[in-house]
Scaffold this motif. Structure first.
Motif, mmCIF file in Angstrom:
data_model
loop_
_atom_site.group_PDB
_atom_site.id
_atom_site.type_symbol
_atom_site.label_atom_id
_atom_site.label_comp_id
_atom_site.label_asym_id
_atom_site.label_seq_id
_atom_site.Cartn_x
_atom_site.Cartn_y
_atom_site.Cartn_z
ATOM 1 N N ASP A 287 0.830 -1.208 0.000
ATOM 2 C CA ASP A 287 0.000 0.000 0.000
ATOM 3 C C ASP A 287 0.865 1.260 0.000
ATOM 4 O O ASP A 287 0.567 2.237 -0.706
ATOM 5 N N ASP A 288 1.920 1.250 0.806
ATOM 6 C CA ASP A 288 2.789 2.423 0.905
ATOM 7 C C ASP A 288 3.457 2.731 -0.439
ATOM 8 O O ASP A 288 3.544 3.900 -0.848
ATOM 9 N N ARG A 291 0.875 4.234 -2.879
ATOM 10 C CA ARG A 291 0.613 5.655 -2.633
ATOM 11 C C ARG A 291 1.822 6.523 -2.995
ATOM 12 O O ARG A 291 1.663 7.636 -3.520
ATOM 13 N N GLU A 292 3.026 6.020 -2.713
ATOM 14 C CA GLU A 292 4.235 6.792 -3.012
ATOM 15 C C GLU A 292 4.382 7.027 -4.512
ATOM 16 O O GLU A 292 4.713 8.138 -4.958
ATOM 17 N N CYS A 294 1.952 6.995 -6.778
ATOM 18 C CA CYS A 294 0.896 7.907 -7.234
ATOM 19 C C CYS A 294 1.200 9.346 -6.824
ATOM 20 O O CYS A 294 0.976 10.288 -7.603
ATOM 21 N N SER A 295 1.736 9.520 -5.621
ATOM 22 C CA SER A 295 2.121 10.870 -5.199
ATOM 23 C C SER A 295 3.224 11.422 -6.091
ATOM 24 O O SER A 295 3.222 12.617 -6.430
ATOM 25 N N GLU A 313 -6.226 5.126 -5.289
ATOM 26 C CA GLU A 313 -5.816 4.646 -3.979
ATOM 27 C C GLU A 313 -5.702 3.130 -4.026
ATOM 28 O O GLU A 313 -6.297 2.482 -4.890
ATOM 29 N N PRO A 314 -4.939 2.529 -3.124
ATOM 30 C CA PRO A 314 -4.901 1.067 -3.089
ATOM 31 C C PRO A 314 -6.303 0.508 -2.893
ATOM 32 O O PRO A 314 -7.154 1.153 -2.272
#
Length: 404
Positions: A287-288, A291-292, A294-295, A313-314
């Motif tokens: 998940d981390d 998100r990283e 996508c950010s 999002e995941p």
């Protein structure tokens, strides 16, 4: 086969063929020895296998993808055919069905001697192109499990119907393992996945393939020195697939498909597989990374003055506690815990580091003049062993060989 050659290239996969293309263009006398046939490593993948990277990232020198589906993902047979067509396009001097059993130095300044299945060959210089990883990793518990349940290596798996009936336990939550799990569960099999830490990612963002985004983010430009530890060379690749038009195979996605998830296997306790209590950590790691990435895409678009797309999002799939199956409840186990390098056939001291990877700089052996490597993970950058980057490394080695 007793012969002399200037440059001996060992292996006719994408690395060996890219080297051969450069040597041919430079007029350097060479021969390529291949244990099977050109591109054979891809032939060993399962029946439905497809590239994980888009076709347009096949960037071999003189062998770029030129088909009509650049955003698609070649299937197993198409990859092998592409490589064999590439070899034919420049009449690569390949001797197939000739495995190299050992390689040794003939003495300082005297080159090398390779003993092959067809006899010996002496070469002034050698380029080893035997693949990113050569040996299936088989922890000791795999042998214990194998005494009770059929164990199939990821390289031996072909299709769901080729496995015995019953529950399938897949050990190893990396890219290959998760793709196999996805196929099995969609074939109606009960599947239990002993997961591990691996990066989850969306297949596409704003309609664009994640591989293209990663390229623009500089992901493939990373060097080993940029990483916190050399152990990254054994880390999993992103959990994405090229099958069915391309999709995600992250742990939450698989759970939503009905896959039962457990922690990573630590051993066998009588009739039961023993697992660690780390599933939540593995899922959180994926998940981390999701998100990283996508950010990072958002920051990239902002820095370029472009609209920031809707960033996924995941998946929100909950993870129900799964029961670890008893060995006698299993029909088969798939060992997908990964691979390790194997250069034990090179009879020279100090060639590899303590993880088994060649000690090299820009492909040149740090210990043996005249010996080079191409296709090694992180040889120069993250893209080194990939179809999108191996050609760049091959060019570096070829320029050095041609200059001498």
């Amino acid at each position: 086969m007793r012969a002399d050659v200037d440059v001996l290239v060992i292996g006719a996969g994408q690395a060996g063929l890219a080297v051969s293309h450069g040597l041919s263009a430079s007029g350097v006398d060479h021969v390529v020895l291949e244990r099977d046939r050109a591109g054979a490593a891809w032939d060993a993948r399962w029946d439905s296998f497809r590239l994980v990277t888009p076709n347009h990232t096949i960037r071999l020198p003189g062998g770029e993808y030129r088909g009509d589906d650049p955003a698609g993902y070649l299937d197993r047979d198409g990859i092998g055919a592409h490589l064999r067509d590439y070899a034919s396009s420049f009449a690569a001097p390949i001797q197939e069905r000739t495995g190299v059993e050992s390689l040794r130095s003939a003495g300082v300044g005297d080159g090398f001697v390779a003993e092959t299945s067809a006899g010996g060959i002496r070469a002034h210089r050698v380029v080893v192109c035997t693949g990113a990883y050569q040996r299936e990793h088989r922890p000791g518990f795999i042998e214990e499990i194998g005494r009770e349940v059929p164990v199939v290596a990821a390289t031996e798996y072909r299709a769901p119907h080729t496995l015995p009936d019953g529950t399938v336990l897949v050990i190893g939550g990396g890219q290959s393992g998760c793709q196999i799990v996805h196929e099995l569960v969609h074939a109606g099999r009960r599947v239990v996945l002993a997961a591990s830490r691996a990066p989850a990612m969306p297949r596409r963002v704003d309609g664009r393939d994640i591989i293209d985004w990663l390229g623009e983010l500089g992901f493939f430009d990373d060097t080993l020195a940029d990483m916190p530890s050399p152990a990254v060379r054994n880390a999993s690749n992103p959990l994405i697939s090229g099958a069915h038009g391309g999709h995600e195979v992250g742990l939450r996605t698989l759970a939503a498909d009905g896959v039962e998830l457990i922690g990573h296997v630590t051993g066998v306790d009588g009739a039961r597989v023993r697992v660690a209590d780390d599933l939540a950590e593995s899922v959180a790691f994926g998940d981390d990374v999701f998100r990283e990435v996508c950010s990072g895409i958002g920051r990239l678009c902002w820095s370029q003055g472009l609209p920031v797309p809707d960033l996924p999002e995941p998946p929100s799939t909950g993870l129900a506690a799964a029961t670890v199956p008893l060995l006698d409840e299993l029909g088969a186990v798939v060992n997908a815990v990964g691979f390790r390098p194997d250069y034990g056939w090179i009879d020279m001291q100090g060639i590899v580091d303590d993880m088994g990877f060649p000690l090299q700089e820009d492909g040149a052996s740090a210990r043996m003049p005249g010996l080079s490597f191409v296709g090694v993970p992180w040889m120069r950058t993250r893209r080194s062993p990939l179809l999108l980057g191996v050609g760049e490394d091959a060019d570096v080695v070829v320029r050095r060989l041609a200059a001498r």
